[in-house]
Design an enzyme around this catalytic site. Structure first.
Site: not given
Ligand code: TNX
Length: 767
Positions: A192, A267, A332-333, A476
């Protein structure tokens, strides 16, 4: 009756009492029949197994070691004996994968299965009937017959070792805990932004640079300042390939498959700190920190071929290490911003005919899937991999609720359900008062227990695509092994039963009873756990113009003790039997008591205020956010004061000011108006800059009676509830209008700097 005869009768009664005791196995076996009597594990017992079946040996050794650790007894192996513990691995039998049968009579413990997994789980069931720490008492296994098999094949627990690094020993302990409760998949989040945790021989900087960050221990995640150039990055760590192999072998003995997650394409600030040429800007990066990647590159460049060869090299080493069928690629994200500004990414889109950055992401993931499939493995990713088109054979991990899982299953893709609610074990499980700081959310052990992994939206034919469910532990806020245990226990036990036991046999009351045995075991072993299911839920209800408050505990066998005078409740306080009528301003404080012991870390409390606006209608100039509707439009005047949980009782406003007009129904003589507001820096909630109070007789012409400025600094991190209060000469009014001026934007240095701030309000008191 002679004394001797009485003693004889008592002796006779003994096994009966034992028989009346129940076993407390979690997860509840599919079929369990308790019989009279016990098998006593002592030095006269011997273990029996077919020594030509090498595969059995690790399970037998596991059993022998467990017995020795608890009792000091070193059981004989394969010696003729009247009492035996027998392991039968019968590949040809009708057992399903991981299924087993366990027969216990006074002279035999027999575990039978067609797989190593089944034998191992039979052992785990036996071990859960034994004392949990060293004892010199005889080890009595109650006579019983168990036939057992799991409901789902993916019974997962995830661990984020990037946000905080956990040693190989802590990881093993985590796997061991999983195995005790028949969880079989360990999802290891190795990459990450905040640290790369696995040695890759071809790219040594991933461990010399990307595994380390500047040691910052600010309380608020994401608001940590960026590092200064050259600042020493000393906090972190990584696993060597030797350690990884050791962990995989340790897990294998416990029937746990380790699924590695190598995040991409977002990430990955850590990888980019080590190899800046992998980002869109290709610029050297600042040292890593615990958070705040606003102004740093945290995506791989999707237009650069070097990125793909780098990732293929990394995955080649990862695949050589991990025997797991599944390789998790994150997904993700992904912040698409950098790709929009990147020439190489835009060229790639033109060349490949990709309409937008979502399709570019999908291109990226599909390319990686091809590679993974070429190595005879399967790719799994977070539900964002659905965006822009799902890779042909991908398995989807649904985390943003269940929608992604449902969509993928309907497309005939396998899915693993991990919806944030209730599968995120980084969320609060109790309190939040008195609990260690958590990411937010509220997943109690009961919520986890009640979770049904197969969504109603799926047809019977589609059920088979749900491989199972998983608990996710993002770290975190979790930096120690003790805190980690605390977040996982006991929620993992609830999930274990959800993914193992048939839905129809699940029973919360019975689970709660069995949980008490496991709490005692945790106490004995010094494991940290949350007794959080002892939290009292305080539920107000207005009935016939009166406010009544009901108290609930999720624990069926517990009693609730409470006070209404603000004092701390004790075991001599009032016992709750029926809803409490609230007629004046007061605070209800309550605790749960089990076996004479107060179980809460802190009493749960709720303040109720009686004032002239209770029950009055509220009209807003701008509607509150639909996400923060509290208990309805009149939440501002319901007599219930918002407390620290941001998702309860508060009305939230974003972008607009809060402008509320309250109709008192009739003209009233008033001299004080007060609006409670919340600041919660971490959740982008700030106190308004000022609150204006106006009164009116007709609802048309308003007179300002006060303007109250905020005096709490915007950078106050601690959760703060402030009352903006106006006191003025008594006046008659039917309408009161308050305007809370929302802070224009999140302040400098905040993760949301420049973006809209939230205003949260509750309650509007009029006197
Ligand atoms: C979302 S769940 C994220 C993580 C964070 C988490 C905190 C996901 C695939 N991505 O990077 O740590 O929320 O709850």
């Amino acid at each position: 009756m002679s004394l001797k005869f009485v003693k004889f009768l008592l002796l006779l009664a003994c096994p009966l009492t034992l028989f009346a005791q129940q076993v407390s196995i979690i997860p509840q076996p599919v079929e369990l029949k308790l019989n009279e009597g016990n098998f006593s594990i002592d030095k006269n017992a011997t273990v029996q197994f077919n020594t030509s079946q090498a595969a059995l040996k690790p399970a037998v050794d596991f059993f022998l070691k467990a017995v020795k650790d608890i009792s000091g007894i070193a059981l004989q192996q394969n010696k003729p004996a009247a009492k035996k513990v027998e392991f039968i691995l019968a590949a040809q039998t009708a057992f399903k994968p991981e299924a087993y049968s366990l027969t216990v009579t006074p002279s035999l413990i027999q575990i039978k299965a067609s797989s190593y997994a089944g034998i191992f789980y039979g052992i785990q069931s036996v071990l859960q009937t034994l004392p949990q720490v060293r004892t010199n008492a005889a080890l009595q296994v109650p006579c019983m017959q168990i036939n057992d098999e799991p409901r789902f094949k993916w019974r997962g627990m995830h661990l984020d070792v990037s946000r905080h690094f956990f040693s190989a020993d802590v990881v093993k302990q985590y796997i061991n805990l999983m195995a005790m409760y028949k969880m079989n998949t360990f999802h290891w989040h190795l990459v990450d932004d905040q640290g790369w945790r696995i040695e890759i021989k071809k790219y040594p900087k991933l461990t010399s640079t990307a595994a380390w960050r500047v040691d910052q221990n600010d309380k608020v995640w994401g608001s940590r300042p960026q590092a200064k150039p050259g600042e020493a990055a000393t906090y972190g760590g990584y696993y060597t390939q030797e350690q990884v192999k050791e962990i995989i072998a340790y897990a294998k003995t416990r029937n746990v498959t380790v699924v590695p997650e190598i995040e991409m394409p977002g990430h990955v600030a850590s990888a980019i700190a080590a190899y800046p040429q992998l980002s869109c800007t290709q610029l050297p990066q600042l040292p890593l920190t615990g958070g705040n990647y606003n102004n740093m590159s945290s995506n791989y460049c999707a237009g650069n071929e070097e990125v793909f060869s780098f990732l293929q090299d990394v995955l080649t080493e990862v695949i050589a290490l991990f025997p797991s069928t599944y390789i998790h690629i994150g997904g993700d994200e992904v912040d698409k911003g950098p790709w929009k500004k990147c020439e190489r990414c835009q060229d790639r889109m033109k060349k490949e005919g990709l309409k937008n950055e979502e399709e570019l992401q999908s291109y990226f993931i599909k390319r990686m899937e091809k590679f993974i499939v070429s190595k005879k493995r399967k790719m799994i990713g977070w539900d964002e991999i659905l965006e822009g088109g799902l890779a042909p054979e991908a398995t989807v991990m649904s985390w943003r609720g269940e929608a992604g899982g449902i969509e993928a299953a309907k497309m005939h893709h396998d899915v693993v359900m991990t919806p944030g609610s209730p599968c995120y074990f980084d969320h609060y499980q109790a309190g939040p008062e008195g609990e260690p700081l958590a990411i937010g959310g509220f997943n109690t052990v009961k919520k986890v227990y009640d979770y049904e992994p197969i969504p109603k939206e799926l047809s019977a034919e589609q059920h088979k695509y749900v491989l199972g469910a998983q608990g996710n532990v993002w770290t975190e806020y979790i930096s120690t092994a003790e805190h980690l245990e605390y977040m996982v226990l006991p929620r993992m036990l609830a999930l274990a039963e959800t993914v193992w036991s048939p839905a129809a046999t699940k029973n919360w009351n019975d689970f709660s009873r069995r949980l008490q045995f496991h709490f005692k075991a945790f106490d004995a072993k010094g494991l940290h756990y949350s007794p959080g299911n002892f939290t009292v839920d305080i539920k107000p209800a207005a009935k016939n113009g009166k406010l009544e408050v009901a108290l609930f505990s999720e624990v069926p066998t517990a009693s609730i003790f409470y006070t209404t005078d603000g004092s701390v409740p004790t075991v001599s306080s009032a016992v709750y039997t029926q809803p409490i009528a609230v007629e004046s301003t007061q605070t209800i404080r309550a605790v749960t008591v089990q076996n004479g012991k107060i179980m809460n870390l802190q009493p749960v409390e709720q303040r109720f205020v009686m004032h002239k606006a209770v029950g009055a209608n509220v009209q807003y100039a701008f509607a509150p956010s639909r996400s923060y509707m509290a208990d309805g439009i009149n939440s501002l005047t319901d007599g219930v004061r918002g407390k620290s949980a941001v998702n309860k009782f508060w009305h939230g406003f974003n972008k607009n000011n809060l402008v509320a007009t309250v109709d008192l129904g009739t003209e009233k003589n008033i001299s004080r108006v007060s609006l409670g507001c919340l600041q919660h820096y971490r959740d982008w909630i700030f106190l308004p800059t000022a609150v204006k109070f106006e009164v009116s007789l007709d609802g048309k012409t308003f007179t300002e009676v006060a303007m109250v400025q905020n005096d709490v600094p915007v950078n106050t991190l601690a959760l703060t509830i402030k009352d903006f209060t106006a006191k003025f000469a008594a006046t008659n009014a039917r309408y009161v209008r308050v305007t809370a001026f929302t802070l224009e934007a999140c302040p400098k240095g905040h993760p949301g700097e420049g973006k809209p701030a939230w205003t949260f309000a509750d309650e509007l008191e009029v006197e």
